[in-house]
Scaffold this motif. Structure first.
Motif, PDB file in Angstrom:
ATOM      1  N   SER A  83      39.890 175.896  50.730  1.00  0.00           N
ATOM      2  CA  SER A  83      39.125 176.641  49.677  1.00  0.00           C
ATOM      3  C   SER A  83      37.371 176.417  49.735  1.00  0.00           C
ATOM      4  CB  SER A  83      39.215 177.836  49.150  1.00  0.00           C
ATOM      5  OG  SER A  83      39.482 177.507  48.213  1.00  0.00           O
ATOM      6  N   ALA A  84      37.236 175.443  50.244  1.00  0.00           N
ATOM      7  CA  ALA A  84      36.087 175.137  49.942  1.00  0.00           C
ATOM      8  C   ALA A  84      34.493 175.648  49.866  1.00  0.00           C
ATOM      9  CB  ALA A  84      35.952 173.092  50.285  1.00  0.00           C
ATOM     10  N   PRO A  85      34.311 175.969  48.847  1.00  0.00           N
ATOM     11  CA  PRO A  85      32.733 176.965  48.969  1.00  0.00           C
ATOM     12  C   PRO A  85      31.728 175.875  49.463  1.00  0.00           C
ATOM     13  CG  PRO A  85      33.079 176.430  46.820  1.00  0.00           C
ATOM     14  CD  PRO A  85      34.602 175.147  47.801  1.00  0.00           C
ATOM     15  N   ARG A  86      30.738 177.268  50.220  1.00  0.00           N
ATOM     16  CA  ARG A  86      28.967 176.773  49.845  1.00  0.00           C
ATOM     17  C   ARG A  86      28.758 176.189  49.092  1.00  0.00           C
ATOM     18  NH1 ARG A  86      29.357 181.035  53.016  1.00  0.00           N
ATOM     19  NH2 ARG A  86      28.223 182.531  52.376  1.00  0.00           N
ATOM     20  N   VAL A  87      27.970 175.115  49.230  1.00  0.00           N
ATOM     21  CA  VAL A  87      26.934 175.309  48.199  1.00  0.00           C
ATOM     22  C   VAL A  87      25.944 175.115  47.961  1.00  0.00           C
ATOM     23  CG1 VAL A  87      26.207 173.382  46.527  1.00  0.00           C
ATOM     24  CG2 VAL A  87      28.605 173.442  47.508  1.00  0.00           C
ATOM     25  N   ARG A  88      25.296 176.019  47.578  1.00  0.00           N
ATOM     26  CA  ARG A  88      23.902 176.403  46.957  1.00  0.00           C
ATOM     27  C   ARG A  88      22.627 175.897  46.117  1.00  0.00           C
ATOM     28  NH1 ARG A  88      22.999 182.291  47.478  1.00  0.00           N
ATOM     29  NH2 ARG A  88      24.108 181.956  49.271  1.00  0.00           N
ATOM     30  N   PRO A  89      22.118 175.133  46.347  1.00  0.00           N
ATOM     31  CA  PRO A  89      21.242 174.118  47.558  1.00  0.00           C
ATOM     32  C   PRO A  89      22.404 173.234  48.012  1.00  0.00           C
ATOM     33  CG  PRO A  89      19.816 173.879  45.673  1.00  0.00           C
ATOM     34  CD  PRO A  89      21.078 175.078  45.410  1.00  0.00           C
ATOM     35  N   ARG A  90      22.071 172.802  49.107  1.00  0.00           N
ATOM     36  CA  ARG A  90      23.449 171.762  49.647  1.00  0.00           C
ATOM     37  C   ARG A  90      23.109 170.240  48.650  1.00  0.00           C
ATOM     38  NH1 ARG A  90      22.277 174.242  54.467  1.00  0.00           N
ATOM     39  NH2 ARG A  90      20.990 172.300  54.491  1.00  0.00           N
ATOM     40  N   PHE A  91      23.768 169.357  48.234  1.00  0.00           N
ATOM     41  CA  PHE A  91      23.476 168.192  47.746  1.00  0.00           C
ATOM     42  C   PHE A  91      22.544 167.565  48.601  1.00  0.00           C
ATOM     43  CE2 PHE A  91      26.989 169.061  45.240  1.00  0.00           C
ATOM     44  CZ  PHE A  91      26.514 169.346  44.565  1.00  0.00           C
ATOM     45  N   GLY A  92      21.188 166.808  48.383  1.00  0.00           N
ATOM     46  CA  GLY A  92      20.444 165.821  49.074  1.00  0.00           C
ATOM     47  C   GLY A  92      19.819 166.936  49.865  1.00  0.00           C
ATOM     48  N   SER A  93      19.651 168.078  49.925  1.00  0.00           N
ATOM     49  CA  SER A  93      19.161 168.908  50.693  1.00  0.00           C
ATOM     50  C   SER A  93      17.176 169.094  50.525  1.00  0.00           C
ATOM     51  CB  SER A  93      19.005 171.061  50.081  1.00  0.00           C
ATOM     52  OG  SER A  93      18.809 171.197  48.742  1.00  0.00           O
ATOM     53  N   HIS A  94      17.611 168.284  49.132  1.00  0.00           N
ATOM     54  CA  HIS A  94      15.731 168.404  48.627  1.00  0.00           C
ATOM     55  C   HIS A  94      14.668 167.439  50.080  1.00  0.00           C
ATOM     56  CE1 HIS A  94      18.137 165.748  46.221  1.00  0.00           C
ATOM     57  NE2 HIS A  94      17.511 165.392  46.260  1.00  0.00           N
ATOM     58  N   TRP A  95      15.799 166.400  50.292  1.00  0.00           N
ATOM     59  CA  TRP A  95      15.303 164.855  51.290  1.00  0.00           C
ATOM     60  C   TRP A  95      14.962 165.829  53.008  1.00  0.00           C
ATOM     61  CZ3 TRP A  95      13.296 161.192  49.403  1.00  0.00           C
ATOM     62  CH2 TRP A  95      14.165 161.179  48.251  1.00  0.00           C
ATOM     63  N   ILE A  96      15.480 167.358  53.460  1.00  0.00           N
ATOM     64  CA  ILE A  96      15.441 168.209  54.230  1.00  0.00           C
ATOM     65  C   ILE A  96      13.838 168.229  54.102  1.00  0.00           C
ATOM     66  CG2 ILE A  96      16.168 169.591  55.571  1.00  0.00           C
ATOM     67  CD1 ILE A  96      18.786 169.408  54.629  1.00  0.00           C
ATOM     68  N   ARG A  97      13.534 168.838  52.692  1.00  0.00           N
ATOM     69  CA  ARG A  97      12.302 169.823  52.581  1.00  0.00           C
ATOM     70  C   ARG A  97      10.899 168.952  52.479  1.00  0.00           C
ATOM     71  NH1 ARG A  97      13.952 173.735  47.392  1.00  0.00           N
ATOM     72  NH2 ARG A  97      15.594 174.981  47.743  1.00  0.00           N
ATOM     73  N   VAL A  98      11.909 167.941  52.089  1.00  0.00           N
ATOM     74  CA  VAL A  98      10.886 166.392  51.811  1.00  0.00           C
ATOM     75  C   VAL A  98      10.100 166.264  53.359  1.00  0.00           C
ATOM     76  CG1 VAL A  98       9.975 163.999  51.853  1.00  0.00           C
ATOM     77  CG2 VAL A  98      11.598 165.597  49.746  1.00  0.00           C
ATOM     78  N   ALA A  99      11.638 166.656  54.388  1.00  0.00           N
ATOM     79  CA  ALA A  99      10.729 166.165  55.768  1.00  0.00           C
ATOM     80  C   ALA A  99       9.907 167.115  56.448  1.00  0.00           C
ATOM     81  CB  ALA A  99      12.235 165.704  56.732  1.00  0.00           C
ATOM     82  N   ALA A 100      10.259 168.118  55.878  1.00  0.00           N
ATOM     83  CA  ALA A 100       9.788 169.954  56.256  1.00  0.00           C
ATOM     84  C   ALA A 100       8.244 169.768  55.703  1.00  0.00           C
ATOM     85  CB  ALA A 100      10.088 171.201  56.029  1.00  0.00           C
ATOM     86  N   VAL A 101       7.819 168.823  54.688  1.00  0.00           N
ATOM     87  CA  VAL A 101       6.550 168.349  54.374  1.00  0.00           C
ATOM     88  C   VAL A 101       5.931 168.030  55.046  1.00  0.00           C
ATOM     89  CG1 VAL A 101       5.316 167.436  52.093  1.00  0.00           C
ATOM     90  CG2 VAL A 101       7.082 169.396  51.888  1.00  0.00           C
TER      91      VAL A 101
END
Length: 441
Positions: free
Chosen positions: A127-145
């Motif tokens: 029952s591994a839960p979803r994590v918010r924000p995900r680990f490493g998600s800041h790199w996705i934001r940096v790519a969007a920027v």
């Protein structure tokens, strides 16, 4: 032995292998703490005396140990609970390999990673839960920027007036590139004159370019300058996103979310045995909520308080998704209780010492430190004054706004129903916001 009878060893604070002399010393310490003249209660006083009388005699102690190993299963409850995933319980691990928190396995002298806790319980692997924000998600934001910045810079190149020298464009782009480099370095970030220099360089380049542009190209130049400003804003935001993401990764490391229970019940209540016992008894009931996917339980918090007020002690905090339950536990005699208009609790229509638990103030202060959008409710769990003889306390109107009171079982069931309405998500930002307010054992 009945399943609802307290553990005598836990009540006295000794191990099951304790020697008689150690039990006697623990009994004397407990009696000083729970005596009615020392802010204790008569029910707890009798319970400690019963525990000592049982454990001091070898024959009665052996009979008690035999009964405790054959406790019958708990009968089914009349009110069904949400169907959570099966609880595997804590998995025993050898001392040499046991994970003692998020920093297990790091070299000596290295800074700790993740929240510190001393009572880990492994989460169910199915029952591994979803994590918010995900680990490493800041790199996705940096790519969007980065995409944002490239698009606007390309638009600037297209819109740049043909009659203007490219040198003006380089002069304008230089401070925009310098801004994220300054923001990444802490020593440079604090220099206000360096920020002023970047602003003046961009403004000067814009003025010079406008002076050189003819009338027909002026508005095209203005559009190009707006595109440069938008691209520069994206460049300036990327260091902030990286810094915030790395900070969150340091506070809440990935391996820390393998556990559901953080900290020790009653931590920080040194010398107050009566409250420690209440914290441990209520923790046993609250930890049953760990069977719900995505639930994390944090024991022993002291949320910040306005100036002039003492900190309120919060026995437990249970969080799941965007919902957070603040739980305070009290041991009161059987009776009928009600809320006042100011969030305190009365009995027989009259206030009493300890009725103003501070749950309203604790909820208000915790709302200030957790991220926006998190729903916070307060719960007061009442344990009977005499666990053996006393019936439950009664609350004809248990709810008062976002506050709710009831006996321990009712509070757990209400928390389970409320949390069950949310998503099975672990929000790392909420855990990170609670860490500075943990009481240490």
């Amino acid at each position: 032995m009945r399943s609802d009878q307290p553990d005598y060893y836990e009540l006295l604070g000794v191990e099951r292998t304790a020697e008689p002399e150690e039990i006697t010393r623990a009994y004397r310490r407990a009696m000083r703490a729970v005596h009615p003249d020392a802010s204790g209660t008569s029910g707890l006083f009798r319970l400690v005396k019963t525990a000592y009388d049982t454990l001091k005699d070898p024959a009665s102690r052996a009979a008690y140990d035999a009964r405790s190993r054959t406790v019958p299963p708990e009968p089914p409850r009349s009110r069904p609970e949400p169907e959570p995933a099966p609880d595997p319980g804590p998995r025993p691990q050898p001392e040499s390999g046991r994970k003692e928190g998020a920093g297990a396995g790091r070299p000596s002298g290295a800074p700790p990673r993740g929240p510190s806790f001393t009572k880990p319980q492994a989460a169910a692997p199915v029952s591994a839960p979803r994590v918010r924000p995900r680990f490493g998600s800041h790199w996705i934001r940096v790519a969007a920027v980065a995409v944002w910045t490239v698009v606007f810079l390309a638009a600037v190149y297209v819109l740049w007036p043909a009659g203007l020298p490219v040198g003006f464009l380089l002069l304008l782009a230089l401070p925009l590139v310098a801004v994220p480099l300054v923001a990444l370095e802490p020593t440079l970030r604090s220099l206000s004159w360096l920020w002023a220099l970047c602003v003046l360089m961009f403004a000067g380049g814009a003025v010079l370019a406008a002076a050189e542009a003819d009338g027909g190209a002026f508005w095209t130049l203005c559009a190009a300058l707006a595109g440069l400003a938008a691209g520069g804003a994206g460049l300036a935001a990327s260091p902030h996103l990286v810094r915030k993401g790395r900070e969150l990764d340091r506070l809440i490391a990935p391996d820390s979310l393998d556990y559901q229970i953080f900290n020790v019940p009653g931590a920080g209540l040194d010398g107050d045995l009566a409250r420690q016992v209440v914290a441990r008894e209520s923790a046993a009931e609250m930890e049953r909520l760990a069977r719900l996917d995505g639930v994390r339980i944090v024991h022993a918090l002291a949320p910040p308080q306005p100036p002039g007020q003492g900190p309120h002690y919060v026995e437990h905090v249970v969080l799941r998704g965007d919902r957070l339950a603040v739980v305070m536990a009290r041991r009161w005699p059987a009776g009928t209780y009600a809320w006042t208009g100011k969030g305190a609790i009365t009995t027989v229509g009259r206030p009493f010492p300890g009725g103003d638990t501070g749950i309203g103030a604790a909820v208000k202060e915790i709302r200030k430190v957790v991220p926006r959008g998190v729903r916070v409710r307060g719960f007061v769990a009442v344990l009977p004054d005499d666990p053996v003889r006393s019936p439950r306390a009664r609350f004809p109107e248990p709810e008062y706004g976002d506050l709710l009171a009831g006996d321990l079982e009712q509070v757990r069931e209400r928390i389970a129903a409320w949390l069950g309405e949310g998503d099975p998500v672990v929000d790392r930002r909420v855990l990170a916001a609670l860490l500075p307010h943990l009481r240490r054992p």
